[in-house]
Design an enzyme around this catalytic site. Structure first.
Site, PDB file in Angstrom:
ATOM      1  CG  HIS A 161      -3.846  -1.638  -1.868  1.00  0.00           C
ATOM      2  ND1 HIS A 161      -4.951  -2.364  -2.240  1.00  0.00           N
ATOM      3  CD2 HIS A 161      -4.252  -0.834  -0.849  1.00  0.00           C
ATOM      4  CE1 HIS A 161      -5.983  -2.024  -1.486  1.00  0.00           C
ATOM      5  NE2 HIS A 161      -5.586  -1.088  -0.632  1.00  0.00           N
ATOM      6  CG  ASP A 190      -6.372  -2.816   2.790  1.00  0.00           C
ATOM      7  OD1 ASP A 190      -5.334  -2.540   3.408  1.00  0.00           O
ATOM      8  OD2 ASP A 190      -6.969  -1.991   2.051  1.00  0.00           O
ATOM      9  CG  MET A 209     -11.441   3.247   1.495  1.00  0.00           C
ATOM     10  SD  MET A 209      -9.925   3.236   2.473  1.00  0.00           S
ATOM     11  CE  MET A 209      -8.730   3.280   1.152  1.00  0.00           C
ATOM     12  CB  SER A 219      -0.910  -0.001   1.231  1.00  0.00           C
ATOM     13  OG  SER A 219      -1.474   1.284   1.350  1.00  0.00           O
ATOM     14  CG  ASP A 228      -5.173   2.379   0.536  1.00  0.00           C
ATOM     15  OD1 ASP A 228      -6.125   1.591   0.442  1.00  0.00           O
ATOM     16  OD2 ASP A 228      -4.038   2.045   0.934  1.00  0.00           O
ATOM     17  CG  HIS A 275      -9.270   0.147  -1.011  1.00  0.00           C
ATOM     18  ND1 HIS A 275      -8.716  -0.041   0.238  1.00  0.00           N
ATOM     19  CD2 HIS A 275     -10.610   0.091  -0.837  1.00  0.00           C
ATOM     20  CE1 HIS A 275      -9.689  -0.190   1.124  1.00  0.00           C
ATOM     21  NE2 HIS A 275     -10.853  -0.110   0.499  1.00  0.00           N
ATOM     22  CG  MET A 326     -11.912  -2.645   4.544  1.00  0.00           C
ATOM     23  SD  MET A 326     -10.316  -2.198   3.831  1.00  0.00           S
ATOM     24  CE  MET A 326      -9.502  -1.385   5.216  1.00  0.00           C
ATOM     25  CG  MET A 342      -8.478   7.152   2.100  1.00  0.00           C
ATOM     26  SD  MET A 342      -7.552   7.244   3.636  1.00  0.00           S
ATOM     27  CE  MET A 342      -6.814   5.618   3.667  1.00  0.00           C
TER      28      MET A 342
END
Ligand code: DX5
Ligand code: ZN
Length: 216
Positions: free
Chosen positions: A32, A174, A67, A7, A34, A65, A136, A36
């Protein structure tokens, strides 16, 4: 061998180019990423321009990913930026089936993520439409949190269900993954390990990735 997806959230953002070069040379399988939005999760990370820049620095798979709320607004942008797979949260998607179709119509792999409190049964009617489930194992929003032990039960339950209905669907886990708990996660039925701090907070992240690859 597990698929290892470092990540980038835990990397040094001032040295993204060197990080990409290191990961390219390493045994890491995926990157990966992330994303957000400060709405679905209480934190803001990075967005489309950063994904675009990373794409130019690697030919490895970009595992995005999301979010974020209303992911449907951004699927095409993330595809253009270089995403290979997009994972959305079931908790953020009142029209999850439509979101999955949109991701697949864009030619990408589709994943669905479950927060720690969300039961596996939420996915019962879409398992054969997706490529991956992301369990998660922390509450999303931050790196460096501790693995929630109940996640192991969820992984086992999901693997059992998938074996019956869609065995090719990958299970990605994750949050709080370390070299200490990775074996239990794999033995419970996971295929993909995401790790941020456990990789980037070590002296030799490439050697740590190699150790993660050896976990059985
Ligand atoms: C958390 C993110 C994770 C995070 C993992 O919301 O989805 O991918 O970067 O970080 P670690 O491995 O440090 O828990
Ligand atoms: Zn993540």
């Amino acid at each position: 061998m597990p698929i290892i997806a470092p990540s980038i959230l835990a990397a040094n953002f001032l040295q993204l180019q060197q990080t990409c070069a290191m990961l390219n040379e390493s045994k890491a399988d995926w990157f990966h990423l992330d994303i957000m939005d400060g709405r679905f999760v209480p934190n803001i990370s990075f967005g489309i321009p950063v994904v675009n820049a990373i794409k130019k620095a690697t030919s490895k798979i970009l595992d995005v990913h999301l979010m974020i709320v209303e992911p449907e607004k951004y699927i095409d942008d993330f595809k253009k930026a270089g995403a290979d797979s997009i994972t959305v949260h079931v908790e953020a998607c009142p029209h999850l089936h439509r979101n999955i179709q949109q991701i697949k119509d864009a030619g990408l792999k589709a994943g669905v993520a479950l927060n720690p409190h969300t039961p596996i049964c939420m996915l019962e009617n879409i398992l054969s439409d997706i490529d991956m489930v992301l369990i998660m194992s922390v509450n999303p929003g931050f790196g460096g949190q501790s693995f929630i032990p109940n996640s192991l039960h969820k992984i086992k339950e999901l693997r059992k269900l998938l074996n019956k209905v869609a065995p090719e669907v990958l299970i990605e886990v994750d949050g709080g993954i370390t070299l200490k708990n990775a074996a239990a996660v794999i033995q419970s039925g996971a295929n993909v390990l995401v790790a941020g701090s456990a990789i980037f907070n070590t002296q030799h992240p490439d050697a740590t990735i190699e150790q993660f690859k050896m976990v059985v």
